[in-house]
Design a protein around this motif. Structure first.
Motif, mmCIF file in Angstrom:
data_model
loop_
_atom_site.group_PDB
_atom_site.id
_atom_site.type_symbol
_atom_site.label_atom_id
_atom_site.label_comp_id
_atom_site.label_asym_id
_atom_site.label_seq_id
_atom_site.Cartn_x
_atom_site.Cartn_y
_atom_site.Cartn_z
ATOM 1 N N THR A 29 -6.882 11.061 -1.064
ATOM 2 C CA THR A 29 -6.887 11.428 0.350
ATOM 3 C C THR A 29 -6.526 12.910 0.443
ATOM 4 N N ASP A 30 -6.517 13.438 1.641
ATOM 5 C CA ASP A 30 -6.130 14.841 1.837
ATOM 6 C C ASP A 30 -4.670 15.093 1.504
ATOM 7 N N SER A 31 -3.838 14.043 1.541
ATOM 8 C CA SER A 31 -2.409 14.240 1.329
ATOM 9 C C SER A 31 -1.866 13.520 0.092
ATOM 10 N N GLY A 32 -2.715 13.167 -0.832
ATOM 11 C CA GLY A 32 -2.265 12.496 -2.055
ATOM 12 C C GLY A 32 -3.208 11.380 -2.434
ATOM 13 N N PHE A 33 -2.640 10.284 -2.903
ATOM 14 C CA PHE A 33 -3.439 9.137 -3.308
ATOM 15 C C PHE A 33 -2.923 7.886 -2.617
ATOM 16 N N MET A 34 -3.846 7.096 -2.087
ATOM 17 C CA MET A 34 -3.533 5.804 -1.486
ATOM 18 C C MET A 34 -3.644 4.794 -2.625
ATOM 19 N N ILE A 35 -2.540 4.117 -2.923
ATOM 20 C CA ILE A 35 -2.476 3.208 -4.063
ATOM 21 C C ILE A 35 -2.199 1.789 -3.575
ATOM 22 N N ALA A 36 -3.200 0.916 -3.729
ATOM 23 C CA ALA A 36 -3.022 -0.494 -3.379
ATOM 24 C C ALA A 36 -2.480 -1.208 -4.603
ATOM 25 N N THR A 37 -1.415 -1.974 -4.421
ATOM 26 C CA THR A 37 -0.761 -2.639 -5.547
ATOM 27 C C THR A 37 -0.500 -4.106 -5.256
ATOM 28 N N LEU A 65 0.867 -1.165 0.000
ATOM 29 C CA LEU A 65 0.000 0.000 0.000
ATOM 30 C C LEU A 65 0.907 1.218 0.000
ATOM 31 N N LEU A 66 0.700 2.096 -0.975
ATOM 32 C CA LEU A 66 1.555 3.254 -1.174
ATOM 33 C C LEU A 66 0.768 4.542 -1.011
ATOM 34 N N MET A 67 1.454 5.596 -0.602
ATOM 35 C CA MET A 67 0.908 6.942 -0.595
ATOM 36 C C MET A 67 1.794 7.754 -1.518
ATOM 37 N N ALA A 68 1.181 8.426 -2.499
ATOM 38 C CA ALA A 68 1.965 9.204 -3.463
ATOM 39 C C ALA A 68 1.114 10.322 -4.041
ATOM 40 N N HIS A 69 1.781 11.261 -4.663
ATOM 41 C CA HIS A 69 1.104 12.341 -5.372
ATOM 42 C C HIS A 69 0.996 11.938 -6.840
ATOM 43 N N LEU A 70 0.263 10.852 -7.074
ATOM 44 C CA LEU A 70 0.114 10.307 -8.418
ATOM 45 C C LEU A 70 -1.231 9.616 -8.511
ATOM 46 N N ARG A 71 -2.069 10.087 -9.417
ATOM 47 C CA ARG A 71 -3.367 9.449 -9.627
ATOM 48 C C ARG A 71 -3.218 8.432 -10.754
#
Length: 114
Positions: A76-84, A41-47
């Motif tokens: 999210t408020d701080s970027g995108f939660m990306i499940a991979t 599970l990643l948090m990033a500024h990438l949609r």
């Protein structure tokens, strides 16, 4: 009805590690929030869209640039939660356990740049 936890094939470990994501020509810093042998599970500024392929590297887990499929991407408020999920498992469980036992950067501050 089974819970999401019961459907998971691999145990997830809470982590706070830096990662690099590449999608097409975009490359961004990311934060690993949890990981398993099968994905992370990643948090990033990438949609990104579900089904997209990312190239991900996680140096602290000795994961070289590896292809991962996006399961879901949630704003999210701080970027995108990306499940991979890894195209094929590359992280090994002993390395994950070692990272968790060493604290694996489980700090309250995000490792993502603002």
């Amino acid at each position: 009805m089974s819970s999401e936890h019961e459907r998971r094939q691999f145990r997830r470990y809470p982590l706070r590690l830096r990662a690099r994501l590449r999608h097409g020509l975009e490359e961004v810093e990311a934060e690993v929030l949890n990981a398993s042998v099968g994905g992370c599970l990643l948090m990033a500024h990438l949609r990104v869209e579900a089904g997209a392929l990312l190239e991900v590297s996680i140096p602290d887990l000795q994961v070289p640039p590896t292809s991962m499929a996006v399961v879901r991407c949630t704003p999210t408020d701080s970027g995108f939660m990306i499940a991979t999920c890894f195209e094929s498992p590359v992280a090994d469980e002993p390395a994950l356990v070692r990272q968790v036992s060493e604290g694996a950067g489980l700090h309250p501050k995000s490792v993502l740049p603002n």
